[in-house]
Design an enzyme around this catalytic site. Sequence first.
Site, PDB file in Angstrom:
ATOM      1  CG  HIS A 121      -1.494   1.199   1.493  1.00 36.24           C
ATOM      2  ND1 HIS A 121      -2.613   1.836   0.266  1.00 36.24           N
ATOM      3  CD2 HIS A 121      -1.901   2.058   2.514  1.00 36.24           C
ATOM      4  CE1 HIS A 121      -2.992   2.796   0.864  1.00 36.24           C
ATOM      5  NE2 HIS A 121      -2.703   2.994   2.144  1.00 36.24           N
ATOM      6  CG  HIS A 126      -1.018   7.531   0.808  1.00 35.26           C
ATOM      7  ND1 HIS A 126      -1.720   8.232   1.769  1.00 35.26           N
ATOM      8  CD2 HIS A 126      -1.534   6.262   0.967  1.00 35.26           C
ATOM      9  CE1 HIS A 126      -2.496   7.489   2.591  1.00 35.26           C
ATOM     10  NE2 HIS A 126      -2.403   6.216   2.213  1.00 35.26           N
ATOM     11  CG  ASP A 172       3.375  -4.822 -21.658  1.00 35.97           C
ATOM     12  OD1 ASP A 172       2.900  -5.545 -22.703  1.00 35.97           O
ATOM     13  OD2 ASP A 172       4.478  -4.089 -22.095  1.00 35.97           O
ATOM     14  CG  HIS A 212      -7.025   5.285   1.232  1.00 36.60           C
ATOM     15  ND1 HIS A 212      -7.413   4.445   2.299  1.00 36.60           N
ATOM     16  CD2 HIS A 212      -5.848   5.770   1.651  1.00 36.60           C
ATOM     17  CE1 HIS A 212      -6.127   4.199   2.773  1.00 36.60           C
ATOM     18  NE2 HIS A 212      -5.146   4.998   2.660  1.00 36.60           N
ATOM     19  CE1 TYR A 271       8.483  -7.821 -23.849  1.00 33.54           C
ATOM     20  CE2 TYR A 271       8.916  -8.639 -21.694  1.00 33.54           C
ATOM     21  CZ  TYR A 271       9.074  -7.585 -22.578  1.00 33.54           C
ATOM     22  OH  TYR A 271       9.907  -6.628 -22.276  1.00 33.54           O
TER      23      TYR A 271
HETATM   24 ZN   LIG Z   1      -3.302   4.782   3.232  1.00 37.10          ZN
END
Ligand SMILES: [Zn+2]
Length: 236
Positions: free
Chosen positions: A98, A100, A123, A172, A230
Site C-alpha cells: 500500500h 500513497h 503488459d 484514499h 515475451y
Molecule cells: Zn493509506
Amino acid sequence: MSSNSIETLRKETLEANLEIVRQGLVLYTFGNASGISRADGVIAIKPSGVAYEKLRPEDMVLTDLEGKVLEGWARPSSDLPTHVALYKAFPNIGGVVHTHSEFATAWAQARKPIPCLGTTHADYFHGPVPVTAALEPHEIESEYERNTGEVICRTFANLNPDAVPAVLVASHAPFCWGPTPADAAYIAAILEYVARMAYYTIRLSAEIPPVGRQLHDKHYLRKHGSGAYYGQPRKD
Ligand SMILES: [Zn+2]
C-alpha cells in the site's frame, strides 16, 4: 513454523518496504508492505509508524491469518486488517503493498479507474485498474481498515485479482499485490508509472479512447498465461 521460511519472509517483507521507498512511492511513513507464508500460516508486516531507514528484518511484525500478533516488539501497521482481507480473498497472492504514490493516489481521489491507454498498461493489467465504491459512514466509523479490505474484495467480485493486481481505494490510495512481496512492490512502481502516463495522455487528448481489446490482449497475453512468449522461458 519453520524458522528458515520465517526468516526469508521477514527479509522479503523488509526488502519490499525498502523498495517502495527507493522507487519514490512513499513520503515519510505513508506506506506499508507485507508478505505471507501460507505454509506456516504467518503474515509479516511493517511495524506502524517506524522510519524506513531504521527497519531491520527482526522489526517485521508476525501475525496469524486473522491478524493476531504472534511476534514483534512494535504494533503492526494500522492497515494490517486490509492486508488480511486481501490474503483471505485472493488465494494466489503472497505479498501486498500500500502506498500513497502521487499519480495513482490522484486517480483514487478523483474516484476514477485508470483506463488502459497503451501497451505499458496492457503488459501488466488485463483491464482498467478499478476504483472501489466509497465507504459508507458506518464502514468508516468502526473496523475501517477491515472494511477497506471488504470494499476491495467487492470490487473484484467479477474481476480476476491475478490479472489485475491493483486497485484504487476511493478517496484514499492504491493497494497492489503479487505472488511475492517483491512482485507487489514492483506492481506498485509500475502502477504509479502507468497512472502518471494516463494522466498526461488525457491532458494531451481528453477524448482518447482506451486501447482496443485486441491490442490489450496481445500485450497482456504475450507476457502472462500459457501462451506467453515475451522474455526468457521460466526455469521454475
Ligand atoms: Zn493509506
